[in-house]
Design a protein around this motif. Structure first.
Motif, PDB file in Angstrom:
ATOM      1  N   UNK A  58       6.245  10.575   4.741  1.00 53.28           N
ATOM      2  CA  UNK A  58       5.968  11.870   5.354  1.00 53.28           C
ATOM      3  C   UNK A  58       5.500  12.811   4.254  1.00 53.28           C
ATOM      4  N   UNK A  59       4.465  13.573   4.520  1.00 58.44           N
ATOM      5  CA  UNK A  59       3.930  14.513   3.524  1.00 58.44           C
ATOM      6  C   UNK A  59       4.992  15.482   3.033  1.00 58.44           C
ATOM      7  N   UNK A 108      -0.450  -1.888  -3.024  1.00 59.75           N
ATOM      8  CA  UNK A 108      -0.079  -2.104  -1.627  1.00 59.75           C
ATOM      9  C   UNK A 108      -0.132  -0.830  -0.798  1.00 59.75           C
ATOM     10  N   UNK A 109      -0.228   0.336  -1.438  1.00 58.40           N
ATOM     11  CA  UNK A 109      -0.221   1.609  -0.711  1.00 58.40           C
ATOM     12  C   UNK A 109      -1.616   1.893  -0.163  1.00 58.40           C
ATOM     13  N   UNK A 110      -1.685   2.098   1.137  1.00 55.29           N
ATOM     14  CA  UNK A 110      -2.986   2.309   1.776  1.00 55.29           C
ATOM     15  C   UNK A 110      -3.432   3.761   1.663  1.00 55.29           C
ATOM     16  N   UNK A 111      -4.729   3.956   1.732  1.00 55.62           N
ATOM     17  CA  UNK A 111      -5.316   5.290   1.528  1.00 55.62           C
ATOM     18  C   UNK A 111      -4.839   6.293   2.564  1.00 55.62           C
ATOM     19  N   UNK A 112      -4.495   5.831   3.767  1.00 56.73           N
ATOM     20  CA  UNK A 112      -4.088   6.753   4.825  1.00 56.73           C
ATOM     21  C   UNK A 112      -2.618   7.159   4.740  1.00 56.73           C
ATOM     22  N   UNK A 137      -2.180  11.273   0.887  1.00 54.07           N
ATOM     23  CA  UNK A 137      -3.142  12.275   1.362  1.00 54.07           C
ATOM     24  C   UNK A 137      -2.709  13.680   0.941  1.00 54.07           C
ATOM     25  N   UNK A 138      -1.403  13.939   0.997  1.00 56.84           N
ATOM     26  CA  UNK A 138      -0.896  15.257   0.587  1.00 56.84           C
ATOM     27  C   UNK A 138      -1.124  15.482  -0.899  1.00 56.84           C
TER      28      UNK A 138
END
Length: 475
Positions: A62-63, A78-82, A87-88
């Motif tokens: 969660x942001x 393994x961490x996806x761009x979305x 993103x935050x």
């Protein structure tokens, strides 16, 4: 070595902090005094261990979990761009640091040993960490699995040595500059990132080129890919190469491996003298890992006989042929093996342990039963046939659905590929789509004296205690 924290990492936030590689770096930073925070998809023993060090671990992505004063965000491949926290970080201009860059920064100012290879990295790194610790050298280490003792995958030590796994899967091992590097083997894997053996060789050559001038490469004299790589790097200036293995020309030659139940006695020829020591895990491949660790320690100036004795202190890594327990005369052992070479090696080791066991109930009628969970669709697509052939070494196997990890499904790629290959190789193999049914399935198959092997890199490891409980309840 005095504790240091890179200036941009005094308040890091880790996305996926519960992962083996990520949690180790977080632990070391916390032990050095950083204010560490992070998130993970689910709670775990690893999360609790981090909290005990003062790390703020939140469950779920969660942001809002990204603190206002975070100085960087640490991610793995393994961490996806979305991911909302990633993103935050982008929106707020917070630097994003790859796990390998964070580890490389932690190794600054130390004498690093980097352990590479398609298989065996975790075991060999662990052997070095345990033996150097036993000798009072207090190394720092970052391992892709938890040691049986002291039960951790990472430690910030007061000594000058830093032992770490060097992961080739995403080429992140190009970030390190070791004084000593170990290459255990070179095979084609990680098919999403490598299309051919030429790409694999190029990647490992780049890694070797990162060894510090005057440093040492310890490399297998037996494994074909390692032998080919040695021929490609022979002319690198300022590089000392030490070959290890059973081949006649090996610089540190293994002359004998005697398996005795779940341990091995290894004899090596060193400077014209025989040196014998015990490895507390079975199998020829683990003996080779121990000798590679011995060679690396010698390269750093550790007396060979002292190090050989200290290697006996190694009792294993969780998920690397780890005995989970025994119930109704059946032993349950957990294996992380997910590549056909690893599967074959662990099955051969377990079959040898059954044959050489001192347990009176284990004899010619004993069987090795495998619960195998394939890991990754891409790996199954490329190596599913070989996985099935490896399972022919077991007396009977049950194959689960593919554990996807970071991948999306690939049309047409299922466990059926493995089942068909295993059946063609003469294996006694069945499929089970319901993982929750496995304890009952195994309880119906196992007899006193059998060994059950839960095998794979996914959540198949969770089944061991459940199988034991089910066996106990029917006894």
């Amino acid at each position: 070595m005095s504790p240091t924290i890179p200036s941009t990492m005094d308040r890091p936030h880790f996305i996926g902090i519960g992962g083996a590689g990520m949690s180790g770096i977080a632990k070391i930073l916390a032990q050095r005094g950083a204010k560490v925070a992070g998130s993970d998809a689910k709670d775990s023993e690893t999360a609790e261990a981090l909290r005990a060090l003062g790390v703020a671990v939140r469950i779920g992505h969660d942001a809002r979990h990204l603190a206002a004063d975070a100085t960087c965000v640490v991610v793995s491949s393994a961490i996806r761009a979305e991911n909302p926290e990633l993103a935050a970080a982008a929106e707020r201009g917070i630097p994003v640091v790859h796990r390998s860059d964070a580890l490389a920064a932690l190794m600054d100012g130390t004498r690093p040993i980097a352990v590479a290879g398609t298989h065996g990295k975790t075991t060999t790194t662990s052997m070095l960490a345990v033996s150097l610790t036993a000798l009072g050298l207090d190394p720092s280490y970052a391992i892709g699995g938890d040691l049986d003792a002291p039960g951790s995958n990472a430690h910030h030590g007061g000594g000058e040595i830093f032992v770490a796994e060097a992961d080739e899967s995403d080429r992140s091992f190009h970030k390190y500059a070791p004084e000593v590097a170990i290459i255990l083997n070179v095979e084609l894997d990680h098919h999403a990132n490598y299309a051919s053996m030429d790409e694999i060789y190029d990647s490992f050559e780049t890694f070797v080129g990162r060894i510090r001038p005057g440093g040492t490469l310890v490399i297998s004299a037996d494994q074909p890919g390692a032998v080919e790589l040695t021929s490609r790097v022979r002319d690198i200036g300022g590089l000392n190469i030490v070959t290890v293995g059973e081949s006649e020309g090996a610089d540190l030659r293994i002359t004998k491996i005697n398996q005795r139940g779940l341990t091995s006695e290894v004899t090596v020829l060193l400077d014209g003298r025989m040196l014998t020591f015990t490895v507390s895990v079975p199998g020829r491949h683990y003996a080779h890992n121990a000798v590679a660790a011995l060679a690396a320690g010698i390269a750093l100036g550790t007396p060979a006989r002292n190090l050989a004795s200290a290697l006996a202190k190694y009792t294993g890594v969780r998920r690397r042929l780890q005995l989970k327990g025994e119930a109704a005369g059946v032993q349950v052992i957990d294996s992380y093996a997910h590549h056909p070479t690893e599967m074959t090696a662990d099955l051969e080791a377990i079959k040898g342990a059954v044959g050489g066991s001192s347990r009176p109930e284990v004899g010619g009628g004993s069987r090795v039963l495998v619960v195998f969970q394939p890991h990754l669709f891409s790996r199954t697509r490329e190596l599913g046939v070989e996985m099935g052939q490896a399972l022919a070494l077991a007396d009977a196997s049950v194959v689960l659905d593919i554990y996807p990890a970071r991948e999306d499904p690939i049309p047409g790629i299922t466990s059926a590929l493995i089942i068909d290959a295993a059946t063609a190789a003469g294996a006694d193999v069945t499929t089970e789509h319901d993982k929750d049914a496995i304890p009952d399935v195994i309880a119906g198959m196992a007899k006193p004296g059998d060994l059950v092997l839960t095998m794979g890199a996914g959540d198949v490891t969770d089944l061991g205690p459940l199988i034991l409980s089910r066996l106990e309840s029917q006894n």
